[in-house]
Write an enzyme that holds these catalytic residues in place. Structure first.
Site, PDB file in Angstrom:
ATOM      1  N   ASP A 122      24.315 -11.608 -10.780  1.00 20.00           N
ATOM      2  CA  ASP A 122      25.969 -11.466 -10.103  1.00 20.00           C
ATOM      3  C   ASP A 122      25.961 -10.453  -8.926  1.00 20.00           C
ATOM      4  O   ASP A 122      27.151  -9.995  -8.911  1.00 20.00           O
ATOM      5  CB  ASP A 122      26.513 -10.697 -11.439  1.00 20.00           C
ATOM      6  CG  ASP A 122      26.820 -11.316 -12.552  1.00 20.00           C
ATOM      7  OD1 ASP A 122      27.296 -12.502 -12.325  1.00 20.00           O
ATOM      8  OD2 ASP A 122      26.357 -11.068 -13.537  1.00 20.00           O
ATOM      9  N   ASP A 187      29.021 -19.848 -13.781  1.00 19.88           N
ATOM     10  CA  ASP A 187      29.569 -18.772 -12.972  1.00 19.88           C
ATOM     11  C   ASP A 187      28.691 -18.670 -11.854  1.00 19.88           C
ATOM     12  O   ASP A 187      29.311 -17.810 -10.827  1.00 19.88           O
ATOM     13  CB  ASP A 187      29.532 -17.522 -13.880  1.00 19.88           C
ATOM     14  CG  ASP A 187      29.753 -17.669 -15.321  1.00 19.88           C
ATOM     15  OD1 ASP A 187      29.423 -19.063 -15.740  1.00 19.88           O
ATOM     16  OD2 ASP A 187      30.207 -16.770 -15.939  1.00 19.88           O
TER      17      ASP A 187
HETATM   18  N1  GLY Z   1      30.379 -14.056 -15.536  1.00 21.87           N
HETATM   19  C1  GLY Z   1      30.782 -13.830 -16.577  1.00 21.87           C
HETATM   20  C2  GLY Z   1      32.323 -14.159 -17.080  1.00 21.87           C
HETATM   21  O1  GLY Z   1      32.929 -15.160 -16.606  1.00 21.87           O
HETATM   22  O2  GLY Z   1      32.668 -13.670 -18.033  1.00 21.87           O
END
Ligand code: GLY
Length: 422
Positions: A122, A187
């Site tokens: 992330d 994501d």
């Molecule tokens: N990347 C985690 C979410 O979108 O919840």
């Protein structure tokens, strides 16, 4: 002769009147746009002014609220830490008041040690929404090195045999029998923007090449024939083969988790911007078509948290107990991400872009209405109500989320043309 003169005068008057009407309609529309943007940023100034009074520890980042409506904070390792500074940058970008720049800088710089974080994928969310905006807006040289180190940490999770950056470390799937050892989630497309940036400022194409390869692999294995998306694809790290296509935050393995689809639309649009490669544009457009044309999208254009909740043919592998709720919650965060993405996507599509632009504007209209936009003094000082973090985990159901606010503000800036950002 007289008749001709009469006709000519008539024509001139008609053209004049039509022009005046058009100018009036255009300026009226512009005023309406500006009013909407102005109104929401006024709410943002009030809400975030109060948030700043509450959020006083620079290692506690506002993320959501609990059932009592109190602000819930997370620590520096959480994937959402970059959004709060990002929200502050967007308010500053709108009003250019020093108070907001000071707050944005303070919160951005609190994340500095994250540049070495290699625990998950992330880094893009954490560092590009904070330091990326900080550098874009201030051009402060010292932020460059931090962004480059963040990109290095992110690519340390890349395996060329798979052609993807590993999102999470090993974890069990909901069926209780599949151990994901190389899980990649849709994501992750969002983290690639940091890599394109790193190549641009270092001149080293390695980051960009990884980003492109990751996007190609994702296009192949995460996107279904109808351009809906899987949430999780688990790979064999030795061969690069796909082992599983499942979900973690969606309703079922074969369903379409609304925010996952939103990340895909946004992510592929951004990769097209950075590469000019039409395959990515087509993927973004078709993913948007799936979302916009879904018969299960409510008329206000704010999606249910998953497109297939309770539908025949979709079986959750987790303990789905909807009996606590007599409705299917919406996910305003997905809507905000999509709205922002569609403003950009529409700009690449010529005349065809109009329907994507209009959809983005209609979504903004819903999000800015009292149904979704908080009344100042409520909602734990966040802007948007009604998002879902993870329904299967039973966490953050129908609550505010800091990243819903971030993409909402970004969409408003894109709408108002205030932001140079693509
Ligand atoms: N990347 C985690 C979410 O979108 O919840």
């Amino acid at each position: 002769m007289r008749k001709k003169g009469f006709l000519f005068t008539g024509l001139v008057s008609f053209v004049l009147l039509a022009t005046i009407a058009m100018v009036f309609a255009f300026s009226h529309k512009l005023r309406k746009n500006n009013d909407l943007v102005k109104d929401v940023f006024q709410v943002a100034e009030q809400q975030y002014g109060n948030m700043l009074l509450n959020a006083t520890s620079l290692n506690q980042y506002p993320r959501t609220t609990n059932q009592k409506g109190q602000i819930q904070y997370v620590s520096i390792g959480d994937w959402t830490g970059g959004f709060w500074p990002g929200d502050l940058w967007y308010v500053y970008e709108y009003n250019k008041e020093k108070k907001w720049e000071d707050a944005a800088i303070k919160w951005t710089e609190s994340l500095e040690s994250n540049q070495y974080n290699t625990a998950h994928h992330d880094l893009g969310f954490m560092m590009y929404c904070s330091y990326g905006n900080a550098y874009r807006i201030t051009k402060e040289e010292k932020y460059k090195a931090i962004l480059i180190q963040s990109a290095k940490s992110l690519v340390s999770r890349y395996n060329p045999r798979v052609g993807c950056i590993k999102s999470w470390n090993s974890r069990m799937s909901w069926d209780g029998k599949t151990l994901w050892t190389y899980p990649v989630i849709i994501d992750n497309m969002m983290n690639l923007e940091l890599l394109f940036f790193a190549s641009k400022i270092t001149g080293d194409s390695a980051y960009r090449n990884i980003a492109i390869r990751h996007a190609e692999t994702t296009m192949k294995n995460h996107i279904r024939n109808d351009y809906s998306s899987y949430h999780v694809v688990n790979y064999d790290s030795a061969t690069g083969n796909v082992l599983n296509q499942q979900t973690c935050q969606g309703f079922a393995d074969n369903s379409t988790w609304a925010r996952g689809q939103a990340w895909g639309i946004y992510g592929f649009t951004m990769v097209y911007r950075e590469t000019g490669d039409k395959r990515f544009l087509l993927t973004a457009k078709k993913m948007a078509d799936f979302y916009m044309n879904s018969s299960n999208l409510p008329s206000d254009k704010i999606p249910y948290w998953d497109f297939n909740v309770n539908q025949k043919g979709f079986t959750p592998q987790w303990n789905y107990q909807n009996n606590k709720l007599d409705y299917i919650p919406r996910d305003a965060s997905a809507a905000a991400i999509v709205s922002s993405a569609l403003f950009e996507l529409s700009s690449y599509l010529g005349a065809e872009g109009k329907k994507y632009y209009d959809f983005a504007v209609e979504t903004l209209g819903s999000l800015s209405s009292p149904a979704y936009l908080a009344k100042p003094g409520t909602n734990g000082h966040f802007l948007l109500k009604h998002s879902v973090g993870s329904f299967p985990h039973g966490t953050e159901i129908d609550v505010p989320l800091v990243y819903a606010d971030y993409y909402f503000l970004e969409a408003l800036l894109r709408y108002s043309n205030k932001k140079v950002l693509k």
